[in-house]
Design a protein around this motif. Structure first.
Motif, PDB file in Angstrom:
ATOM      1  N   TRP A 363      -4.351   5.350   0.201  1.00  0.00           N
ATOM      2  CA  TRP A 363      -3.429   4.243  -0.070  1.00  0.00           C
ATOM      3  C   TRP A 363      -4.082   3.193  -0.965  1.00  0.00           C
ATOM      4  O   TRP A 363      -3.463   2.666  -1.893  1.00  0.00           O
ATOM      5  CB  TRP A 363      -2.973   3.622   1.243  1.00  0.00           C
ATOM      6  N   THR A 364      -5.326   2.876  -0.689  1.00  0.00           N
ATOM      7  CA  THR A 364      -6.019   1.846  -1.458  1.00  0.00           C
ATOM      8  C   THR A 364      -6.972   2.418  -2.495  1.00  0.00           C
ATOM      9  O   THR A 364      -7.272   1.763  -3.495  1.00  0.00           O
ATOM     10  CB  THR A 364      -6.818   0.937  -0.516  1.00  0.00           C
ATOM     11  N   GLY A 365      -7.446   3.658  -2.235  1.00  0.00           N
ATOM     12  CA  GLY A 365      -8.502   4.210  -3.070  1.00  0.00           C
ATOM     13  C   GLY A 365      -9.847   3.683  -2.616  1.00  0.00           C
ATOM     14  O   GLY A 365      -9.949   2.573  -2.069  1.00  0.00           O
ATOM     15  N   GLU A 366     -10.875   4.474  -2.792  1.00  0.00           N
ATOM     16  CA  GLU A 366     -12.226   4.078  -2.419  1.00  0.00           C
ATOM     17  C   GLU A 366     -13.184   4.580  -3.491  1.00  0.00           C
ATOM     18  O   GLU A 366     -12.795   5.336  -4.384  1.00  0.00           O
ATOM     19  CB  GLU A 366     -12.604   4.692  -1.057  1.00  0.00           C
ATOM     20  N   GLU A 367     -14.425   4.174  -3.386  1.00  0.00           N
ATOM     21  CA  GLU A 367     -15.425   4.658  -4.335  1.00  0.00           C
ATOM     22  C   GLU A 367     -15.503   6.184  -4.275  1.00  0.00           C
ATOM     23  O   GLU A 367     -15.767   6.766  -3.217  1.00  0.00           O
ATOM     24  CB  GLU A 367     -16.793   4.055  -4.012  1.00  0.00           C
ATOM     25  N   LEU A 395       4.135   3.144   7.673  1.00  0.00           N
ATOM     26  CA  LEU A 395       5.409   3.449   7.013  1.00  0.00           C
ATOM     27  C   LEU A 395       6.362   2.255   7.094  1.00  0.00           C
ATOM     28  O   LEU A 395       7.067   1.937   6.129  1.00  0.00           O
ATOM     29  CB  LEU A 395       6.038   4.687   7.650  1.00  0.00           C
ATOM     30  N   GLY A 396       6.389   1.596   8.231  1.00  0.00           N
ATOM     31  CA  GLY A 396       7.225   0.409   8.363  1.00  0.00           C
ATOM     32  C   GLY A 396       6.817  -0.657   7.367  1.00  0.00           C
ATOM     33  O   GLY A 396       7.673  -1.298   6.724  1.00  0.00           O
ATOM     34  N   GLY A 402       8.204  -2.728   0.279  1.00  0.00           N
ATOM     35  CA  GLY A 402       8.549  -1.963  -0.920  1.00  0.00           C
ATOM     36  C   GLY A 402       7.340  -1.465  -1.675  1.00  0.00           C
ATOM     37  O   GLY A 402       7.328  -1.438  -2.907  1.00  0.00           O
ATOM     38  N   GLU A 403       6.323  -1.048  -0.953  1.00  0.00           N
ATOM     39  CA  GLU A 403       5.097  -0.550  -1.571  1.00  0.00           C
ATOM     40  C   GLU A 403       5.116   0.971  -1.592  1.00  0.00           C
ATOM     41  O   GLU A 403       5.014   1.618  -0.555  1.00  0.00           O
ATOM     42  CB  GLU A 403       3.868  -1.051  -0.812  1.00  0.00           C
TER      43      GLU A 403
END
Length: 511
Positions: A363-367, A395-396, A402-403
């Motif tokens: 979801w955020t990405g990491e190194e 999910l909520g 709205g992401e």
């Protein structure tokens, strides 16, 4: 001014440690052939032969409070045992056929009135094959890989003289297997050990488990016996416990033979800690070395080795735990790419916490790991199908803000509610916000306050902050500034950005 605003912080998913839980095994344990027998009742699986490649049943772990007094005093008469091992038959059914053939249990009749099923589709025969394949001391199911000839077959008796020397050896081996099965099916040492263990009579149980370990081979129950000798010796004897000796026995159980073809355990995503003797022993060893235990020194590298073994013998949470070690950098440099590898392995096998952990990273990405919200949403949805509260909350939140998806307030509230009922503390804070603001739901300060109380009890900083706001103003119940300050201080310790200013504001009001 304090306000009970919406919850905007995202909680990292909670992890389930692979420590043995306090569940107790039921009075009757399923036989090793039970899953195979269930699948054999499906005509398609029976016809395709897939039933014979069934998964091994698992069982809850026995991990009681060893410091508690025994339910039955030590030295009492020995408990009565069922006539059958674990209250189920252990060997092949004496009345079941040994060869494939038409069966009256097959319901489809041919035109001439005979059973229409092909020989290999016979239900009775398929069940017999399952039982014979998982017989104590037996080999794989129906593929001839054991090299044994059934001791009650014509080839092993009437036709021995006509067979080559290799066949005579195979026939003798077959008789040996059946003899071992006979011994194991009538063993009372292992059931007595379990009966005494369940009564809290650990010293007495240890003696019986030692007898069982000396009598039974690993696939006959010797793995369970070695496991329980290890568990009791490790910590079940109070001051007389011997962790070093316990580890030796646990290693015996954890390194027992394993055949992935018909010994891969079942995995239930809603009961992820169910295990086999081999897997449980490996998990305990992993935890012992991860944290250290008495004279057994902490050794993260050795811990990884045993969690890897747990994963290799089919305990899916073992892969999840390895992902945790790399993600958190426990005993090793933090490596999110390797964490993703392990999380993916467990996630593909339907482990909900691994699916959520993988989704959080994507979801955020990491190194070393690219952001991929589409994939993350897919994994959140997979975990949500298994009732994972953290995934439902994620999910909520996605639909709420709205992401990665089109905003949908009603769908978001549905996810929040399901997650809250499943125990998610941030979802409880979100539900409190709905009632406080009166959006989608009628405004109800009393109900909002109850949801915030539940969230705060779950250590959610937004729940603490919002409850403090209502307490400070007396909304939804009595006013209590002192309690509000205490909650704000807890929220500040957890990094809530607005808590320090709110504390200062309330302290000025009290002067």
């Amino acid at each position: 001014m304090l306000s009970a605003g919406p919850s905007l912080s995202q909680e990292a998913p909670s992890d389930q440690d692979l420590k043995v839980t306090g569940q107790r095994m039921p009075a009757a344990e399923a036989p090793r052939s039970s899953t195979c027998e269930v699948l054999a009742r499906d005509p398609f699986l029976r016809a395709s032969g897939m039933a014979s490649r069934a998964y091994l049943p698992t069982r809850p772990t026995r991990s009681p409070d060893y410091s508690a007094p025994p339910q039955i005093p030590e030295g009492s008469p020995l408990p009565e045992l069922s006539r059958t091992r674990f209250a189920v038959q252990s060997g092949a059914d004496d009345n079941a056929p040994d060869t494939f053939g038409p069966s009256a249990l097959d319901g489809t009749a041919a035109a001439d009135g005979a059973a229409a099923s092909l020989d290999q589709n016979s239900l009775a025969s398929a069940i017999a094959a399952c039982r014979n394949g998982y017989i104590r001391g037996g080999g794989d199911i129906g593929d001839g890989s054991t090299g044994y000839i059934s001791a009650n077959s014509g080839a092993s008796e009437n036709g021995v003289a006509a067979l080559a020397a290799e066949a005579r050896v195979a026939a003798a081996n077959g008789r040996y297997v059946q003899a071992r099965a006979f011994i194991a099916s009538r063993d009372q040492t292992l059931p007595m050990g379990f009966a005494l263990f369940d009564q809290g009579r650990y010293r007495e149980a240890l003696g019986w488990f030692r007898k069982a370990a000396g009598k039974l081979q690993m696939r006959e129950g010797g793995d369970e016996a070695a496991l329980f000798v290890g568990k009791i010796t490790l910590q079940g004897l109070g001051a007389q416990s011997d962790p070093v000796e316990g580890v030796k026995w646990l290693k015996k159980a954890a390194t027992a033979p394993f055949n992935p073809q018909n010994e891969t355990p079942m995995f239930d995503p809603r009961q992820p800690d169910r295990n086999t003797a081999v897997g449980e022993a490996a998990v305990i060893l992993g935890n012992v070395y991860l944290n250290g235990f008495g004279p057994v020194a902490r050794d993260p590298q050795e811990a990884r080795k045993w969690f890897d073994r747990a994963s290799d013998v089919g305990h899916v949470p073992g892969a999840k735990k390895l992902g945790d070690l790399y993600a958190e950098g426990i005993g090793i440099p933090r490596d999110m790419a390797r964490a993703v590898t392990w999380y993916t392995r467990a996630a593909k096998l339907n482990h909900p916490n691994a699916q959520t952990a993988l989704a959080d990273i994507l979801w955020t990405g990491e190194e070393g790991v690219a952001q991929d919200r589409k994939a993350a949403l897919g994994w959140y949805q997979a975990a949500a199908r298994n009732g994972n509260a953290a995934a439902l909350y994620a999910l909520g939140r996605a639909y709420d803000l709205g992401e990665g998806v089109k905003p949908d307030a009603e769908l978001a509230m549905g996810f929040y509610k399901t997650a809250a009922l499943g125990g998610s503390a941030p979802a409880k804070a979100a539900m409190g916000t709905y009632f406080y603001e009166g959006k989608l739901l009628a405004k109800d300060d009393a109900t909002a306050r109850k949801w915030f109380e539940a969230a705060a009890a779950g250590n959610d900083p937004d729940g603490m902050f919002n409850l403090a706001a209502m307490l400070a103003k007396g909304e939804g119940g009595d006013k209590d500034v002192d309690k509000a300050l205490a909650l704000l201080r807890r929220a500040a310790l957890q990094g809530h950005p607005n808590a320090p200013l709110a504390i200062a504001a309330l302290e000025r009001q009290k002067r």
